[in-house]
Structure formats: structure tokens, C-alpha cells
Design an enzyme around this catalytic site. Structure first.
Site, mmCIF file in Angstrom:
data_model
loop_
_atom_site.group_PDB
_atom_site.id
_atom_site.type_symbol
_atom_site.label_atom_id
_atom_site.label_comp_id
_atom_site.label_asym_id
_atom_site.label_seq_id
_atom_site.Cartn_x
_atom_site.Cartn_y
_atom_site.Cartn_z
ATOM 1 N N ILE A 116 0.919 -1.098 0.197
ATOM 2 C CA ILE A 116 0.119 -0.044 -0.151
ATOM 3 C C ILE A 116 0.609 1.215 -0.170
ATOM 4 O O ILE A 116 0.278 2.321 -0.290
ATOM 5 C CB ILE A 116 -1.151 0.128 1.329
ATOM 6 C CG1 ILE A 116 0.039 0.102 2.361
ATOM 7 C CG2 ILE A 116 -1.896 -1.283 1.141
ATOM 8 C CD1 ILE A 116 -0.983 0.519 3.669
ATOM 9 N N ASP A 117 2.089 1.166 0.376
ATOM 10 C CA ASP A 117 2.847 2.511 0.549
ATOM 11 C C ASP A 117 3.509 2.777 -0.799
ATOM 12 O O ASP A 117 4.061 3.983 -0.784
ATOM 13 C CB ASP A 117 4.371 1.991 1.400
ATOM 14 C CG ASP A 117 4.096 1.336 2.655
ATOM 15 O OD1 ASP A 117 2.769 1.466 3.156
ATOM 16 O OD2 ASP A 117 4.924 0.664 3.315
#
Ligand code: F6P
Length: 378
Positions: A139-140
């Protein structure tokens, strides 16, 4: 000729993992390749624990499902792995055992679905002689050389929805609302969510913030009759004269990714309350950013990545990471992905030699934010 392959989902879970698994399995079946999944990431490789994946069996109904059906393990570095010996924890190189396991199981290629830590280990395993193909998950959105990682779009969507909800309560109570989002040392989620959710400030790790600049922005809004402000803050952000807020140090600081971030949102809300005299509240978004069903965008991206990964295996192109380049499916060598971080078993994140993709000041998102007068804390 590739006949038998295995998938590993490693690191934190992420929306789209199951969609990648499904795409690899289906493409494998189309080409007559057998597909397996290691249980709980690299740990499964060490424990020789794997299951057969079939689109009519264990790998059915996966496209929309969050998490990973084969489990994941976080901070697992088999090159520097904690082993109990005589009641004491010793860190040992277990990679030879893992390589032997994969070889004796007959896997021609291992797909490593993971972020920078996972891909660092994947590259290290390629040096030990395994054929690996990485798929950029996190998700980063911070994996080097990948335009976009799967899971990121879902996290941004969740954060944007949270911002919409915070808006109405902030407005009703004339409050400052800080929203702490994930992202580790990269501010992508914070920056994109701030734009999507109409925030007044986006505080990211790449720009150590000056609190007075944020106060100025809030006061300017007050003068314009806007009695509330919304600030998105990335968990890795820090004040220009201070440090990141670390919630916990893991594994005596010896693991792969050995710190847990968290708390900067509370700190910022507290400091802004003191400096502005307004009431401030923090919301830490946490794991809802990672859990649950992927967006349609992430389902398609994951499917593209999974099919490409299997195609590369069939062609015999190994030790690469599947990527998008200018919007087109592509791949890059894992050596390029780890960059200068060549030492086998070295940590990936938060080090001098780390090669993660961080927000650069010439990125379009930074320019857009500045044009919209979103305060970046500088
Ligand atoms: O890398 C994904 C991520 O969710 C980060 O944004 C966050 O800092 C970290 O994982 C949390 O990890 P854990 O699952 O170990 O708490």
C-alpha cells in the site's frame, strides 16, 4: 521449460494479493504449469510448507477477496533469522535450507509478491541460485522502479473516504482534524489522499515540517471564514527539528524492518491545539487501509501483474520485478531494485543504502498540491 512454480506472499497483507495469485494460477493452467503456494511467506519456504493452487479448487473466488489465502509473514528475513538455541535467540542464515527446500520440491520459479523487504530477499535468493520473479505489492507505493504497486490505490481510496467523513465532523465542531495514514518512509498515500480528499495540508516524510507553516495555513483559513482544517500526516513524517515517532522497536532492532511507526498524528494534533488555540483531534487510520476488498483499479493491476509474471517465467526471464513503465507492463532486474543495498541479508527499509521510491519534489503530485495551496509543511 517451466513446469512447476510456487507463489510466496510476504510482508504485510495488501488488497490485490489474492487477485495476483488467481492471475498466476489461471495463466499457469492455460500453459500447463503446476502452481503451488508457500504458507505464510518466506516462513513457508523455510518450513517446506506449501499447498497446491488450482482455479477450480483452493484458488477459486479470489478476485475481490482481501488478504491472502496463503498467509503472509512480516519482518521475515531468512538470511538473518531468529533461531532459539539453548534458550537464547541467535540470528542465523537459514537461506541455504530454504534454497534446498525449493530445489527438492522441484520448483522452477518462485514468485515473490511483496514490497521492498521481500524483493531484497528475492534478489538475495537469486544470488543463491533460485529463479525468482517479483511482483510489487505494498500500500506504501515505495518499491524502487515500480510506477505503481498493487494495493496502493485501495489504501488511497480508503483514506480519501475517511477524509470525506472527517470533513463534516470537523466543520460541525470547528476543529482541526489530523488523519495519520500509513506509508512508512514514503508520503505517497498521504499526498494522494490529501488531493483526493480536499485536505488543507499533507505532511510527508520527505519534507520535515515546520509547524508554524501549518499554523499559518490554518489561521489563513480562519481569516477566510473557514473555521476548520483537515491535515493528512504520514506515519513517517517528522518535524524539521525532530525525529519520526516510533511506536515500538521490534526484535531488539535486529529484524528486517525493525521499527513500527505511529503517533505523529497525535503529536501534531496536540502541538496544533497549543499553537492555534483551536480544538484538534487525531484519527489514526491504521489497518483498514490494508484490509478488505481491492478497488477495481487494483484488481485489474494485480491481474495484469500476475499474468505478466507467469509469462516471464514461461519465457525463462528470471530474477526480475514485474513493473509498469509509462503505463505498460514491463520488468526490471532485481539488482536494479535493490540498488546499492547489495549486501546479502541486509535490511531494506530505513537504512542509508535503502532503495525505496520516495516522493521527489518534482513529482506531479507535489506540483498539484502546491498549485492547490495544500500546505506541505515547508
Ligand atoms: O508496508 C505496509 C505497512 O502497512 C506500512 O504502511 C506500515 O508501516 C507497516 O506495514 C505496518 O506493519 P505491521 O503489519 O508490521 O504493523
Amino acid at each position: 521449460m517451466v513446469k512447476k512454480v510456487a507463489i510466496i506472499t510476504n510482508g504485510g497483507d495488501c488488497p490485490g494479493l489474492n487477485a495476483v495469485i488467481r492471475a498466476i494460477v489461471k495463466t499457469a493452467e492455460t500453459h500447463g504449469v503446476e502452481c503451488y503456494g508457500y504458507i505464510e511467506g518466506y516462513k513457508g519456504l523455510l518450513e517446506n510448507n506449501y499447498i497446491k493452487l488450482e482455479s477450480n479448487g483452493s484458488a477459486s473466488g479470489l478476485l475481490h477477496r482481501g488478504g491472502t489465502i496463503i498467509g503472509a509473514s512480516n519482518s521475515t528475513n531468512l538470511f538473518n533469522y531468529p533461531v532459539e538455541q539453548d534458550g537464547k535467540i541467535e540470528y542465523m542464515d537459514m537461506s541455504y535450507q530454504a534454497v534446498e527446500n525449493a530445489r527438492s520440491a522441484g520448483f522452477d520459479c518462485i514468485f515473490t509478491l511483496g514490497g521492498d523487504g521481500t524483493q531484497k530477499s528475492a534478489r538475495d535468493f537469486s544470488v543463491r541460485g533460485l529463479n525468482v520473479i517479483g511482483v510489487p505489492k505494498t500500500i506504501d507505493n515505495d518499491v524502487a522502479h515500480s510506477e505503481i504497486t498493487f494495493g496502493y490505490n485501495t489504501a488511497v481510496s480508503v483514506a480519501a473516504e475517511a477524509l470525506d467523513r472527517l470533513h463534516s465532523t470537523a466543520e460541525s465542531h470547528h476543529r482541526i482534524m489530523t488523519l495519520e495514514v500509513m506509508g512508512r518512509y514514503a508520503g505517497w498515500i498521504a499526498l494522494e489522499a490529501a488531493i483526493a480528499g480536499g485536505a488543507d495540508a499533507a505532511i510527508i516524510p520527505e519534507i520535515p515540517y515546520d509547524i508554524d507553516k501549518i499554523v499559518k495555513k490554518i489561521n489563513k483559513r480562519k481569516e477566510e471564514g473557514k473555521k476548520f482544517s483537515i491535515i493528512v500526516v504520514s506515519e513517517g513524517a517528522k518535524p524539521k527539528d525532530g525525529d519520526m515517532v516510533i511506536k515500538k522497536t521490534l526484535n531488539d532492532g535486529k529484524g528486517l524492518d525493525n521499527i513500527r511507526l505511529g503517533g505523529i498524528g497525535e503529536k501534531l494534533a496536540h502541538d496544533l491545539e497549543e499553537k492555534t488555540g483551536m480544538v484538534a483531534r487525531n484519527t489514526t487510520l491504521g489497518y483498514v487501509q490494508r484490509g478488505g476488498t481491492p478497488t477495481a483499479f487494483d484488481r485489474v493491476l494485480s491481474t495484469k501483474y500476475g499474468t505478466k509474471a507467469m509469462e516471464l517465467a514461461i519465457q525463462g526471464t528470471f530474477n526480475v520485478l514485474v513493473t509498469l513503465k509509462n503505463g505498460k507492463l514491463d520488468y526490471v532486474s532485481l539488482e536494479d531494485v535493490v540498488g546499492k543495498n547489495k549486501e546479502i541479508g541486509a535490511r531494506s527499509g530505513g537504512t542509508e543504502s535503502t532503495n525505496i521510491k520516495r516522493v521527489t519534489m518534482d513529482d506531479d503530485l507535489v506540483k498539484v498540491a502546491r498549485n492547490l495551496d495544500i500546505c506541505l509543511g515547508d
